[in-house]
Design an enzyme around this catalytic site. Structure first.
Site, PDB file in Angstrom:
ATOM      1  N   HIS A 188       0.853  -1.194   0.000  1.00  0.00           N
ATOM      2  CA  HIS A 188       0.000   0.000   0.000  1.00  0.00           C
ATOM      3  C   HIS A 188       0.888   1.241   0.000  1.00  0.00           C
ATOM      4  O   HIS A 188       2.068   1.197   0.367  1.00  0.00           O
ATOM      5  CB  HIS A 188      -0.930   0.012   1.215  1.00  0.00           C
ATOM      6  CG  HIS A 188      -0.247   0.365   2.508  1.00  0.00           C
ATOM      7  ND1 HIS A 188      -0.266   1.630   3.055  1.00  0.00           N
ATOM      8  CD2 HIS A 188       0.498  -0.383   3.355  1.00  0.00           C
ATOM      9  CE1 HIS A 188       0.428   1.634   4.192  1.00  0.00           C
ATOM     10  NE2 HIS A 188       0.903   0.428   4.400  1.00  0.00           N
ATOM     11  N   CYS A 189       0.317   2.338  -0.479  1.00  0.00           N
ATOM     12  CA  CYS A 189       1.000   3.627  -0.389  1.00  0.00           C
ATOM     13  C   CYS A 189       0.158   4.509   0.514  1.00  0.00           C
ATOM     14  O   CYS A 189      -0.526   4.015   1.402  1.00  0.00           O
ATOM     15  CB  CYS A 189       1.200   4.229  -1.780  1.00  0.00           C
ATOM     16  SG  CYS A 189      -0.334   4.506  -2.676  1.00  0.00           S
ATOM     17  N   LEU A 190       0.174   5.790   0.290  1.00  0.00           N
ATOM     18  CA  LEU A 190      -0.526   6.707   1.190  1.00  0.00           C
ATOM     19  C   LEU A 190      -2.038   6.569   1.103  1.00  0.00           C
ATOM     20  O   LEU A 190      -2.741   6.708   2.101  1.00  0.00           O
ATOM     21  CB  LEU A 190      -0.124   8.147   0.873  1.00  0.00           C
ATOM     22  CG  LEU A 190      -0.829   9.213   1.718  1.00  0.00           C
ATOM     23  CD1 LEU A 190      -0.417   9.064   3.162  1.00  0.00           C
ATOM     24  CD2 LEU A 190      -0.515  10.587   1.200  1.00  0.00           C
TER      25      LEU A 190
END
Length: 649
Positions: A26-28
């Site tokens: 996942h990222c932000l």
């Protein structure tokens, strides 16, 4: 049980279950999946998951947009699925399995030509201007060209050949450098390789067809005793340079692996570069030239045959979809080869008109929605940028959103492409798409191309208005569904929460649609603006609390006492920096005052690492607030200026 236990279990089943997930990270704002079989995804089911804000597929990754709470969601997903997450780099590597050979080739081609595209565009403008100076007889000069009538402009014309030649004749140097850069080889050796393809010691590629074979054999060969090699240059040739560049990269990789590190600095360059140069002149150059000639001949034949009008019409209509898929990058190599083989290209004029058509459709939306100040901050700049050669803001910000303007632009572009192809319009160089494109057209074709430009403006404009009124290709912008706000009536009972956002970063403000990340530009995360920072310092835009501070420090979330949630995302894809070049002055949960320093970042270091520093500032709960921009696009802002006004719905 986790906060998102139900949603994560639903998502796990909707993406095809644990067995269908090759990797997840996942990222932000997004869950990033690498799936074994993408066809198993149930997108309708995912859309109905309450915590999901959207989804899309990019670079082999299926990305599900969650928002600020993605870290919590991710932890719950890992717990529910039993799948161990991987790093972002590992996910990207795994994602390659979902790209077919054509997608990989297109991606590679785009990444090779993108760094050299500014030079090609500038070169096109220069050559277009030279066309006007030296090739267009002027009635007010008694039929003379400008260079014939003016010593000054004759000097300017001669001087401009210097950069024009540097860009186009030495194009192979840019290509071999870009391939070395993209694939991690030694860049200076890539440049040297390119120079060996266009050296003054070689017979210029433009003179090959006019030079007799006997003269080439006598004066333009290397004689090795038992065989000879022609001294042929590859000025403006694309495919020979690409083949040579790839061979060099793979040879360098091979020798790096097998030559001891103690002597690698000497022998790796030697054994990589010299065999490549030899192969380029013996095999790759002649073969690549032949391949390029065949491709350009086929395209040229299609655009000059008795069915050229159909070819031009279809290509004109499909240019915009090609931009969306990235396939339009392949045309740059074909255009370059056409110019090298025929001295002009009949492909580029068609592509140029597509930009104009997309801008015209947005202009029609501006006319239809006149008075909508909020949308005009996106639509008016999008029209201008499309007509100056950049269509993405127009397509993604307006036309694809409503659909019917995009279809109208495709039809108008197709008709315009059919028209200019029917009259055999050709361009002498690759220039800027849109209105400036006429500078690259052959002088004798100016009038016809000008008519084509008018078609590309008038047809999409009126078709857009017609489709809107008739409801054709239009489900969300029908006239009968419009709500006209009343100026009268009792407003005294309105008790909305109103929050003013001051600029968290000094710099230049732009519409959110100009963001280079589609998640932001398409409004998937909410409404807001983009700021090009002039200083690497982030301050609080209002009194509130730090609701989210990502471990990589490249983004943070704030919440006001009135409940407005704001995301400040420093740069594009800067999550890959893993916190380098960022210094946080707050922690998650801290209360902050307007103007308090939250974060500092090193702009120059981030740029040097290859990342954009443009910073989206977004109201992520825009469904609960009406968000208005208070600053005109392209305006400079300081921390003391209000940029957004959020009113509770």
């Amino acid at each position: 049980m986790g906060k998102y236990d139900k949603d994560t279990r639903e998502l796990l089943e909707a993406v095809g279950g644990k067995a269908n997930i090759s990797a997840v990270t996942h990222c932000l704002t997004r869950m990033r999946f690498v799936l074994n079989e993408s066809e198993k995804v149930d997108e309708k089911r995912i859309e109905n998951i309450p915590s999901v804000k959207g989804m899309f597929t990019n670079a082999g990754q299926f990305q599900v947009i969650i928002g600020n709470d993605v870290a919590v969601f991710y932890n719950d997903f890992v717990a529910a699925s039993g799948i161990k997450g991987v790093s972002k780099d590992a996910a990207k590597a795994a994602a390659k399995q979902n790209q077919n050979p054509l997608q990989r080739a297109i991606t590679m081609l785009a990444e090779i030509f993108t760094p050299i595209l500014p030079a090609i565009i500038v070169g096109g403008l220069i050559l277009g201007f030279r066309n006007i100076l030296e090739a267009v007889p002027m009635g007010w000069l008694n039929g003379q060209t400008i260079v014939e009538a003016s010593t000054f402009w004759n000097g300017v014309n001669g001087f401009l050949w210097l950069p024009g030649e540097a860009i186009f004749h030495f194009l192979p140097v840019g290509i071999t450098w870009s391939i070395a850069r993209k694939m991690g080889a030694t860049e200076i050796l890539g440049i040297v390789l390119g120079i060996t393809l266009v050296s003054p010691q070689l017979l210029n590629a433009y003179a090959v067809n006019s030079t007799a074979a006997a003269e080439i054999a006598k004066n333009w060969t290397w004689d090795f005793g038992f065989f000879t090699v022609d001294k042929i240059g590859y000025q403006a040739q694309v495919i020979p340079a690409m083949l040579a560049g790839f061979l060099f990269v793979y040879l360098e990789r091979f020798f790096r692996k097998h030559i001891p590190e103690a002597v690698s600095m000497i022998f790796v360059p030697f054994f990589s570069l010299l065999p490549t140069i030899l192969a380029a002149h013996i095999v790759l150059g002649p073969v690549g030239w032949k391949i390029g000639t065949i491709i350009s001949s086929v395209v040229n034949a299609g655009l000059t045959s008795s069915f050229s009008w159909l070819f031009g019409g279809v290509l004109g209509a499909l240019t915009s979809p090609l931009v969306i898929t990235g396939l339009h990058h392949t045309t740059l190599a074909i255009d370059s080869q056409l110019i090298a083989d025929f001295g002009s290209t009949n492909l580029w004029p068609i592509l140029c008109l597509s930009n104009i058509a997309q801008g015209a459709s947005v202009l029609a939306v501006v006319f239809a929605h006149r008075g909508n100040k909020k949308e005009e901050q996106v639509s008016i700049p999008s029209t201008i940028s499309a007509w100056l050669g950049v269509t993405e803001p127009a397509m993604f910000g307006i036309n694809l959103k409503y659909t019917y303007p995009f279809i109208a632009a495709m039809i108008g572009s197709g008709i315009a492409g059919l028209f200019v192809t029917l009259f055999k319009v050709r361009a002498l160089s690759i220039g800027v798409g849109g209105l400036p494109g006429i500078l690259s057209i052959r002088p004798q074709d100016y009038l016809i191309f000008l008519i084509g430009m008018v078609i590309a403006i008038v047809v999409p404009f009126f078709l857009t208005l017609m489709f809107r009124r008739a409801g054709v290709f239009n489900k969300i912008d029908r006239i009968e569904e419009e709500i006209v706000p009343t100026l009268g009536g009792d407003q005294s009972e309105k008790t909305d929460t109103i929050v003013e956002l001051f600029s968290p970063i000094p710099g230049v403000i732009h519409p959110l649609s100009s963001s280079k990340d589609p998640v932001f530009s398409e409004g998937m995360m909410g409404q807001g603006v983009v700021i090009e920072p002039s200083e690497g310092k982030v301050v609080a835009p209002f009194d509130g609390q730090v609701s989210l501070l990502f471990p990589t420090k490249h983004a943070l979330g704030l919440v006001s006492p009135g409940g407005i949630e704001v995301l400040i995302h420093i740069g594009i894809d800067t999550v890959q920096l893993d916190g380098n070049h960022f210094t946080s002055h707050v922690k998650q949960g801290d209360s902050v005052k307007k103007g308090q320093i939250l974060m500092e970042f090193d702009m120059e270091a981030i740029k040097a690492a290859g990342y954009e520093v443009q910073t989206p500032v977004i109201v992520t709960n825009s469904t609960q607030f009406h968000v208005d921009s208070l600053i005109e696009a392209a305006s400079k802002v300081t921390n003391e200026e209000k940029i957004l006004l959020a009113t509770e719905l």
